[in-house]
Design a protein around this motif. Structure first.
Motif, short mmCIF file in Angstrom:
data_model
loop_
_atom_site.label_atom_id
_atom_site.label_comp_id
_atom_site.label_asym_id
_atom_site.label_seq_id
_atom_site.Cartn_x
_atom_site.Cartn_y
_atom_site.Cartn_z
N SER A 111 -4.07 7.12 4.45
CA SER A 111 -3.57 8.46 4.76
C SER A 111 -3.55 8.64 6.28
N THR A 112 -2.59 9.43 6.74
CA THR A 112 -2.46 9.72 8.17
C THR A 112 -1.99 11.15 8.37
N SER A 113 -2.30 11.70 9.51
CA SER A 113 -1.80 13.03 9.86
C SER A 113 -0.38 12.96 10.41
N LEU A 114 0.10 11.74 10.70
CA LEU A 114 1.44 11.57 11.26
C LEU A 114 2.53 11.96 10.25
N SER A 115 3.70 12.27 10.76
CA SER A 115 4.87 12.46 9.91
C SER A 115 5.28 11.10 9.35
N ALA A 116 6.13 11.10 8.34
CA ALA A 116 6.62 9.84 7.77
C ALA A 116 7.33 9.01 8.84
N TYR A 117 8.11 9.66 9.68
CA TYR A 117 8.83 8.96 10.75
C TYR A 117 7.86 8.27 11.70
N ASP A 118 6.86 9.00 12.19
CA ASP A 118 5.91 8.41 13.13
C ASP A 118 5.05 7.33 12.48
N ALA A 119 4.75 7.50 11.20
CA ALA A 119 4.00 6.46 10.47
C ALA A 119 4.85 5.19 10.37
N ALA A 120 6.15 5.34 10.12
CA ALA A 120 7.04 4.18 10.06
C ALA A 120 7.11 3.47 11.40
N LEU A 121 7.10 4.22 12.47
CA LEU A 121 7.09 3.60 13.80
C LEU A 121 5.83 2.76 13.99
N ALA A 122 4.70 3.25 13.51
CA ALA A 122 3.44 2.50 13.61
C ALA A 122 3.54 1.20 12.82
N VAL A 123 4.11 1.26 11.63
CA VAL A 123 4.29 0.05 10.82
C VAL A 123 5.18 -0.93 11.57
N SER A 124 6.27 -0.43 12.12
CA SER A 124 7.22 -1.29 12.82
C SER A 124 6.59 -1.96 14.04
N CYS A 168 0.85 -1.19 0.00
CA CYS A 168 0.00 0.00 0.00
C CYS A 168 0.88 1.24 0.00
N ILE A 169 0.26 2.34 -0.35
CA ILE A 169 0.88 3.65 -0.19
C ILE A 169 0.27 4.24 1.07
N LEU A 170 1.11 4.74 1.94
CA LEU A 170 0.65 5.45 3.14
C LEU A 170 1.07 6.90 2.99
N LEU A 171 0.09 7.75 2.76
CA LEU A 171 0.34 9.18 2.59
C LEU A 171 0.42 9.84 3.95
N ALA A 172 1.56 10.44 4.25
CA ALA A 172 1.78 11.09 5.54
C ALA A 172 1.29 12.54 5.51
N GLU A 173 1.16 13.12 6.69
CA GLU A 173 0.87 14.54 6.88
C GLU A 173 -0.42 14.99 6.21
N ASP A 174 -1.44 14.13 6.26
CA ASP A 174 -2.78 14.43 5.73
C ASP A 174 -2.84 14.65 4.23
N VAL A 175 -1.85 14.18 3.51
CA VAL A 175 -1.86 14.28 2.05
C VAL A 175 -2.92 13.33 1.50
N LEU A 176 -3.61 13.75 0.46
CA LEU A 176 -4.59 12.91 -0.23
C LEU A 176 -4.28 12.93 -1.72
N PRO A 177 -4.59 11.85 -2.43
CA PRO A 177 -4.30 11.79 -3.86
C PRO A 177 -5.27 12.65 -4.66
#
Length: 109
Positions: free
Chosen positions: A92-105, A66-75
């Motif tokens: 999509s998430t409001s999180l930064s890319a770093y915090d989104a990666a932590l969630a994945v991890s 999947c694509i996870l768009l960070a910082e509330d970005v939408l296609p």
């Protein structure tokens, strides 16, 4: 973990999910499309702020789960139509890319 399960557990917004059963196998963060094409692995959650139609092509080429768009970005609409047609999941998430990666991890380790 499937993309559908991941979205439910994180609360990330489901933008497009034509392939909910795709398995997540790690993550890759990047915004330079040519770099992502050469570095992302099949099954990765691709975390980015890029949201145009070219992003869908790269997700298809890399076989991203999947694509996870960070910082509330939408296609944009063209990207959304292409994602549906090509079977590319987008969250999509409001999180930064770093915090989104932590969630994945946290959820896939």
């Amino acid at each position: 973990m499937t993309v559908e399960c991941f979205a439910k557990k994180t609360g990330f917004k489901t933008v497009c999910m034509p392939s909910p059963e795709r398995e997540i196998e790690g993550a890759y963060i990047g915004d330079l499309l040519s770099w992502v094409m050469g570095k992302a692995d099949s099954g990765n959650v691709w975390i980015t702020i890029m949201s145009n139609i070219n992003t869908i092509a790269v997700a298809t080429l890399t076989d991203a789960s999947c694509i996870l768009l960070a910082e509330d970005v939408l296609p944009d609409e063209d990207a959304l139509r292409a994602a549906e047609a090509k079977g590319v999941n987008i969250l999509s998430t409001s999180l930064s890319a770093y915090d989104a990666a932590l969630a994945v991890s946290r959820l896939t380790s």
